[in-house]
Design an enzyme around this catalytic site. Structure first.
Site, PDB file in Angstrom:
ATOM      1  N   HIS A  72      -5.044  -3.480  17.869  1.00 23.15           N
ATOM      2  CA  HIS A  72      -4.145  -2.274  18.677  1.00 23.15           C
ATOM      3  C   HIS A  72      -4.909  -0.659  18.571  1.00 23.15           C
ATOM      4  CE1 HIS A  72       0.333  -2.856  17.308  1.00 23.15           C
ATOM      5  NE2 HIS A  72      -0.343  -4.395  17.880  1.00 23.15           N
ATOM      6  N   TYR A 200       4.823   5.502  13.273  1.00 22.87           N
ATOM      7  CA  TYR A 200       5.279   6.142  11.492  1.00 22.87           C
ATOM      8  C   TYR A 200       5.703   7.431  11.682  1.00 22.87           C
ATOM      9  CZ  TYR A 200       0.759   3.359   9.263  1.00 22.87           C
ATOM     10  OH  TYR A 200       0.640   2.287   8.933  1.00 22.87           O
ATOM     11  N   PRO A 291       1.073   2.563   0.679  1.00 22.23           N
ATOM     12  CA  PRO A 291       1.279   1.790   1.268  1.00 22.23           C
ATOM     13  C   PRO A 291       0.786   2.433   3.392  1.00 22.23           C
ATOM     14  CG  PRO A 291       3.291   1.582   0.555  1.00 22.23           C
ATOM     15  CD  PRO A 291       2.412   2.411   0.076  1.00 22.23           C
ATOM     16  N   LYS A 295      -4.297   0.473   3.438  1.00 24.54           N
ATOM     17  CA  LYS A 295      -5.523  -0.061   3.543  1.00 24.54           C
ATOM     18  C   LYS A 295      -6.317  -0.692   1.921  1.00 24.54           C
ATOM     19  CE  LYS A 295      -7.757   3.414   5.615  1.00 24.54           C
ATOM     20  NZ  LYS A 295      -8.578   2.671   6.698  1.00 24.54           N
ATOM     21  N   TYR A 383      -7.967   5.795   9.465  1.00 28.02           N
ATOM     22  CA  TYR A 383      -7.170   4.825   9.649  1.00 28.02           C
ATOM     23  C   TYR A 383      -8.001   3.752  10.039  1.00 28.02           C
ATOM     24  CZ  TYR A 383      -2.505   2.835  10.689  1.00 28.02           C
ATOM     25  OH  TYR A 383      -1.777   1.937  10.261  1.00 28.02           O
TER      26      TYR A 383
HETATM   27  P1  FAD Z   1      -3.362  -9.206  -5.314  1.00 28.99           P
HETATM   28  O1  FAD Z   1      -3.078  -9.684  -3.188  1.00 28.99           O
HETATM   29  O2  FAD Z   1      -2.199  -9.257  -5.601  1.00 28.99           O
HETATM   30  O3  FAD Z   1      -4.378 -10.858  -4.940  1.00 28.99           O
HETATM   31  C1  FAD Z   1      -4.269 -11.420  -6.985  1.00 28.99           C
HETATM   32  C2  FAD Z   1      -3.678 -12.490  -7.054  1.00 28.99           C
HETATM   33  O4  FAD Z   1      -4.324 -12.786  -8.617  1.00 28.99           O
HETATM   34  C3  FAD Z   1      -2.587 -12.997  -7.476  1.00 28.99           C
HETATM   35  O5  FAD Z   1      -2.571 -14.225  -6.372  1.00 28.99           O
HETATM   36  C4  FAD Z   1      -1.898 -13.388  -7.907  1.00 28.99           C
HETATM   37  O6  FAD Z   1      -0.567 -14.047  -8.086  1.00 28.99           O
HETATM   38  C5  FAD Z   1      -3.100 -12.970  -9.653  1.00 28.99           C
HETATM   39  N1  FAD Z   1      -3.033 -13.374 -10.693  1.00 28.99           N
HETATM   40  C6  FAD Z   1      -1.804 -12.603 -11.027  1.00 28.99           C
HETATM   41  N2  FAD Z   1      -2.464 -12.344 -12.390  1.00 28.99           N
HETATM   42  C7  FAD Z   1      -3.186 -13.446 -13.145  1.00 28.99           C
HETATM   43  C8  FAD Z   1      -3.505 -14.195 -14.067  1.00 28.99           C
HETATM   44  N3  FAD Z   1      -3.850 -13.482 -14.880  1.00 28.99           N
HETATM   45  N4  FAD Z   1      -4.114 -15.422 -14.270  1.00 28.99           N
HETATM   46  C9  FAD Z   1      -3.990 -15.730 -12.380  1.00 28.99           C
HETATM   47  N5  FAD Z   1      -4.301 -14.994 -11.188  1.00 28.99           N
HETATM   48  C10 FAD Z   1      -3.462 -13.822 -11.561  1.00 28.99           C
HETATM   49  N6  FAD Z   1      -2.867  -3.380   2.621  1.00 28.99           N
HETATM   50  C11 FAD Z   1      -3.295  -2.770   3.359  1.00 28.99           C
HETATM   51  O7  FAD Z   1      -5.175  -2.709   3.288  1.00 28.99           O
HETATM   52  N7  FAD Z   1      -2.776  -2.906   4.831  1.00 28.99           N
HETATM   53  C12 FAD Z   1      -0.938  -2.417   5.036  1.00 28.99           C
HETATM   54  O8  FAD Z   1      -0.705  -2.403   5.798  1.00 28.99           O
HETATM   55  C13 FAD Z   1      -0.692  -3.282   3.255  1.00 28.99           C
HETATM   56  N8  FAD Z   1       0.416  -2.714   3.613  1.00 28.99           N
HETATM   57  C14 FAD Z   1       0.935  -3.225   2.400  1.00 28.99           C
HETATM   58  C15 FAD Z   1       2.635  -3.418   2.300  1.00 28.99           C
HETATM   59  C16 FAD Z   1       3.662  -3.780   0.832  1.00 28.99           C
HETATM   60  C17 FAD Z   1       4.874  -3.654   0.852  1.00 28.99           C
HETATM   61  C18 FAD Z   1       2.640  -3.396   0.290  1.00 28.99           C
HETATM   62  C19 FAD Z   1       2.984  -4.156  -1.594  1.00 28.99           C
HETATM   63  C20 FAD Z   1       1.166  -3.658  -0.412  1.00 28.99           C
HETATM   64  C21 FAD Z   1       0.899  -3.251   0.832  1.00 28.99           C
HETATM   65  N9  FAD Z   1      -0.971  -3.460   0.911  1.00 28.99           N
HETATM   66  C22 FAD Z   1      -0.902  -2.977   2.248  1.00 28.99           C
HETATM   67  C23 FAD Z   1      -1.741  -3.540   0.080  1.00 28.99           C
HETATM   68  C24 FAD Z   1      -1.950  -4.698  -0.586  1.00 28.99           C
HETATM   69  O9  FAD Z   1      -1.320  -6.188   0.130  1.00 28.99           O
HETATM   70  C25 FAD Z   1      -3.051  -4.734  -0.980  1.00 28.99           C
HETATM   71  O10 FAD Z   1      -4.252  -4.067  -1.769  1.00 28.99           O
HETATM   72  C26 FAD Z   1      -4.092  -6.615  -1.571  1.00 28.99           C
HETATM   73  O11 FAD Z   1      -2.697  -7.238  -1.917  1.00 28.99           O
HETATM   74  C27 FAD Z   1      -4.507  -6.474  -3.004  1.00 28.99           C
HETATM   75  O12 FAD Z   1      -5.610  -7.295  -2.619  1.00 28.99           O
HETATM   76  P2  FAD Z   1      -6.067  -8.330  -4.207  1.00 28.99           P
HETATM   77  O13 FAD Z   1      -6.343  -9.547  -4.066  1.00 28.99           O
HETATM   78  O14 FAD Z   1      -7.061  -7.696  -4.679  1.00 28.99           O
HETATM   79  O15 FAD Z   1      -4.196  -8.476  -5.110  1.00 28.99           O
HETATM   80  C1  DHB Z   2       2.458  -2.034   7.806  1.00 34.56           C
HETATM   81  C2  DHB Z   2       2.208  -1.813   6.135  1.00 34.56           C
HETATM   82  C3  DHB Z   2       1.281  -0.829   6.032  1.00 34.56           C
HETATM   83  O1  DHB Z   2       1.491  -0.587   4.365  1.00 34.56           O
HETATM   84  C4  DHB Z   2       1.368   0.097   7.209  1.00 34.56           C
HETATM   85  O2  DHB Z   2       0.846   1.484   6.860  1.00 34.56           O
HETATM   86  C5  DHB Z   2       1.690  -0.095   8.060  1.00 34.56           C
HETATM   87  C6  DHB Z   2       2.116  -1.783   8.674  1.00 34.56           C
HETATM   88  C7  DHB Z   2       2.669  -3.445   7.974  1.00 34.56           C
HETATM   89  O3  DHB Z   2       3.491  -4.364   7.171  1.00 34.56           O
HETATM   90  O4  DHB Z   2       2.244  -4.000   9.293  1.00 34.56           O
END
Ligand code: FAD
Ligand code: DHB
Length: 389
Positions: A72, A200, A291, A295, A383
């Site tokens: 995009h 948005y 969110p 990021k 962004y």
């Molecule tokens: P996680 O993905 O949470 O991974 C952690 C892993 O550790 C998991 O698999 C979990 O099961 C495991 N774990 C936890 N505890 C234990 C334990 N005790 N022992 C072993 N394993 C364990 N980010 C963006 O960049 N862009 C977006 O558009 C965006 N939109 C989002 C929309 C929503 C609705 C949500 C909820 C989040 C969004 N995020 C977005 C955030 C993004 O999803 C997270 O920041 C990302 O998942 C972080 O990755 P991570 O690997 O640090 O953690």
């Molecule tokens: C999506 C999630 C977000 O948090 C955002 O700011 C934009 C898009 C998505 O899930 O596509």
């Protein structure tokens, strides 16, 4: 079991780290409490900064993203039905890619397993020990038996509710947190997106976001009360609310069947430092952003890029400088992103009643975004993401 880096968590942070370490000739084992199918189907983020996509492509795990992700060049911010396109490509020369987080996770798991890497799924009671000494271990239970992983370093990539952050002693850890008085109701719908680029939208009834996943699947979000229950949101109410909040003259939102819906609370959180002894935290384990700036996944990837380089300097030539500076280097980016995510959140959500001053300032900001090239440039630069450290 023995390895150089014991990684807790198979989310984007843990998997990218394991992949980068492998390319640097460093051995790692990933311990994940959930099953493979669970982590591969957990629906979350969708927006990748160009720095994240470049990294995935350069390190050989970007093929499916290039084929199936959507690049995009702009995003839309909408105030009272008026859409303002932020031309990311023109303003920054950079782009974003819309590609589901679970697809990134699938690609990384496939790459690690194909390269002979070890990911232990369904590892219970994961307990790192001895992070203050030279020989940390991680105890866990797998398929009914007690196991232990010896390692030189523990990478806490276990998300916000993981166990690793809690290993940093009280006197060492400082926490910074902010709760928001709203949450996001996210839905996945089987319908062609009604837009080519993200929208948005600020509306008097609350924020709404139209995102995409594929030519057949739309991703949509609504601002709701954090105490609300998903049971209060039958599909027809969700569509009605999306129709009202996203409405814009000459544009129509197509409806389809909702295949997934959930409410997620919003918070900002940072822990400092992001390291202690031989433990290094990365991603959501160390910080959470609301969110609205898209990021979280990108920040997780940025952290482990810094960490992989520092570990490579150490294992490769005994240089500990990168590891010593790990937390400080990451936190610079983390706080920049906290500021941006907070700004976007406060710009786009309906604030609680009772603070008319804040509401007037918000309106002034929205008008400034709509009319100022300088403000649009600032939003675009943040962004698409600042270059990786
Ligand atoms: P996680 O993905 O949470 O991974 C952690 C892993 O550790 C998991 O698999 C979990 O099961 C495991 N774990 C936890 N505890 C234990 C334990 N005790 N022992 C072993 N394993 C364990 N980010 C963006 O960049 N862009 C977006 O558009 C965006 N939109 C989002 C929309 C929503 C609705 C949500 C909820 C989040 C969004 N995020 C977005 C955030 C993004 O999803 C997270 O920041 C990302 O998942 C972080 O990755 P991570 O690997 O640090 O953690
Ligand atoms: C999506 C999630 C977000 O948090 C955002 O700011 C934009 C898009 C998505 O899930 O596509």
């Amino acid at each position: 079991m023995e390895t150089q880096v014991g990684i807790v968590g198979a989310g984007p942070a843990g998997l990218v780290l394991s992949h980068l370490l492998h390319l640097a000739g460093i051995d790692s084992v990933v311990l994940e409490q959930r099953s493979r199918s669970y982590v591969e189907s957990r629906i979350r983020a969708g927006v990748l900064e160009q720095g994240s996509t470049d990294l995935l492509i350069e390190t050989g795990v970007g093929a499916r993203m290039l084929a199936e992700g959507a690049v995009h060049e702009g995003v839309n911010l909408q105030f009272d039905g008026q859409r303002h396109r932020i031309d990311l490509a023109r303003l920054t020369g950079r782009r974003i890619t819309v590609y589901g987080q679970q697809e990134v996770v699938k690609d990384l798991i496939a790459a690690r397993l194909a390269a002979g890497g070890t990911i232990v799924f369904e590892a219970d009671d994961v307990t790192p020990r001895g992070i203050d000494g030279a020989h940390p271990t991680i105890a866990f239970r797998h398929e009914g038996s007690e196991r232990e992983l010896s390692c030189d370093v523990v990478a806490g990539c276990d998300g916000f509710h993981g166990v690793c952050r809690g290993l940093i002693p009280d006197g060492v850890l400082t926490e910074f947190a902010r709760e928001y008085p709203f949450a996001w109701l996210g839905v996945l719908a089987q319908v062609a997106p009604s837009t080519d680029e993200l929208i948005y939208a600020f509306h008097a009834r609350g924020f709404a976001l139209h995102s995409l996943r594929s030519p057949e699947i739309s991703r949509l979000y609504l601002q709701v009360d954090p105490a609300d229950d998903i049971a209060n949101w039958p599909d027809d109410r969700i569509w009605e609310e999306l129709q009202l909040r996203l409405a814009s003259p000459g544009w129509a939102l197509d409806e389809g069947s909702i295949v997934e819906k959930a409410i997620t609370a919003m918070r900002s959180y940072v822990c400092e430092p992001m390291q202690h002894g031989h433990l290094y935290l990365a991603g959501d384990a160390a910080h959470i952003v609301p969110p609205t700036g898209a990021k979280g996944m990108n920040l997780a990837i940025a952290d482990v890029t810094v960490l992989a380089r520092a570990l490579s300097d150490w294992f490769g030539g005994g240089d500990h400088g990168g590891l010593d500076a790990y937390s400080e280097r990451c936190l610079r980016r983390v706080w920049r992103v906290q500021d941006f995510s907070n700004t976007m959140t406060e710009l786009m959500h309906v604030l609680p009643r009772g603070d008319p001053f804040a509401s007037r300032v918000q309106l002034a900001r929205q008008r400034y975004v709509a009319t100022s090239a300088a403000m649009q440039h600032t939003i675009a630069e943040n962004y698409v993401g600042l270059p990786l450290a």
